[in-house]
Scaffold this motif. Structure first.
Motif, short mmCIF file in Angstrom:
data_model
loop_
_atom_site.label_atom_id
_atom_site.label_comp_id
_atom_site.label_asym_id
_atom_site.label_seq_id
_atom_site.Cartn_x
_atom_site.Cartn_y
_atom_site.Cartn_z
N UNK A 10 0.84 -1.21 0.00
CA UNK A 10 0.00 0.00 0.00
C UNK A 10 0.87 1.25 0.00
N UNK A 11 1.91 1.25 0.83
CA UNK A 11 2.75 2.44 0.95
C UNK A 11 3.48 2.71 -0.36
N UNK A 15 2.89 5.93 -2.61
CA UNK A 15 4.05 6.79 -2.81
C UNK A 15 4.24 7.10 -4.30
N UNK A 16 3.88 6.14 -5.15
CA UNK A 16 3.97 6.37 -6.60
C UNK A 16 3.19 7.61 -7.00
N UNK A 17 2.06 7.84 -6.34
CA UNK A 17 1.26 9.04 -6.65
C UNK A 17 1.80 10.26 -5.93
N UNK A 18 2.13 10.09 -4.66
CA UNK A 18 2.61 11.22 -3.86
C UNK A 18 3.87 11.81 -4.49
N UNK A 19 4.75 10.93 -4.96
CA UNK A 19 6.07 11.40 -5.42
C UNK A 19 5.96 12.33 -6.63
N UNK A 107 -0.98 12.90 6.96
CA UNK A 107 -2.12 12.01 6.67
C UNK A 107 -3.31 12.81 6.14
N UNK A 108 -3.57 13.94 6.79
CA UNK A 108 -4.71 14.76 6.36
C UNK A 108 -4.49 15.27 4.92
N UNK A 117 -7.89 6.85 -2.82
CA UNK A 117 -6.86 5.91 -2.37
C UNK A 117 -6.79 5.80 -0.85
N UNK A 118 -7.31 6.82 -0.18
CA UNK A 118 -7.12 6.89 1.27
C UNK A 118 -8.17 6.06 2.00
N UNK A 119 -8.14 4.77 1.76
CA UNK A 119 -9.05 3.85 2.45
C UNK A 119 -8.61 3.73 3.91
N UNK A 120 -9.45 3.10 4.71
CA UNK A 120 -9.08 2.88 6.12
C UNK A 120 -7.79 2.07 6.21
N UNK A 121 -7.64 1.13 5.27
CA UNK A 121 -6.43 0.29 5.24
C UNK A 121 -5.18 1.12 4.91
N UNK A 122 -5.32 2.00 3.92
CA UNK A 122 -4.20 2.86 3.53
C UNK A 122 -3.86 3.82 4.68
#
Ligand code: HNI
Length: 142
Positions: A10-11, A15-19, A107-108, A117-122
């Protein structure tokens, strides 16, 4: 504490998107930190902390680059952040409570920018990862 395989997956995928927009995400997280928890500004008396300032953007970019280094070494976060751990503990002396606040703001920011993408699991995986990063950066205090 270590990450499970599914947490690592998941990370890495998020991260692929965040980067692709790491600088703006880092900057937004810092803007949220200083707006919501103004006491954190005391560590940056030498900075222009107005939203969007050049110093804030440069710092946001550095912080996210360090998070990226940790993502690239998910099995070895302590090694990846060793120099920063010394810096925060011995030179900057940032009180560890502030790492929780910054992690929360990161996180926010992710939730706001990648709602699908920000599911409870993520959320849980990133919370755990950021708490590992924070422990590494504060472990030298003891
Ligand atoms: Ni932090 C400098 C990364 C949490 C206060 N910090 C850095 C640098 C990086 C960095 C990278 C730049 C180092 C360099 O120039 O060599 N910081 C991180 C990361 C986290 C974090 C990855 C947590 C996820 N730092 C915090 C927190 C505070 C903090 C919570 C205080 C509220 N950091 C600082 C200060 C500096 C700093 C102060 C020095 C800024 C400067 O340039 O003078």
């Amino acid at each position: 504490m270590s990450l499970t395989k599914s947490e690592r997956t998941i990370i890495l995928s998020m991260w692929g998107k965040i980067s692709t927009q790491a600088d703006t995400i880092g900057t937004e997280a810092l803007e949220r930190l200083f707006a919501s928890y103004p006491q954190t500004k005391t560590y940056f008396p030498h900075f222009d902390l107005r939203p969007g300032s050049a110093q804030l953007r440069a710092h946001g970019s550095k912080v996210l680059a360090a998070v990226g280094d940790a993502v690239q070494s998910l099995e070895q976060v302590a090694g990846a952040l060793a120099r920063l751990s010394e810096l925060h503990a011995y030179i900057l002396r940032v009180d560890p409570v502030n790492f929780k606040l910054l992690s929360h703001c990161l996180l926010v920011t992710m939730a706001a920018r990648f709602p699908a993408d920000f599911t409870a699991e993520a959320h849980a995986a990133w919370d755990k990862f950021l708490s590992i990063v924070s422990s590494v950066l504060t472990e030298k205090y003891r």
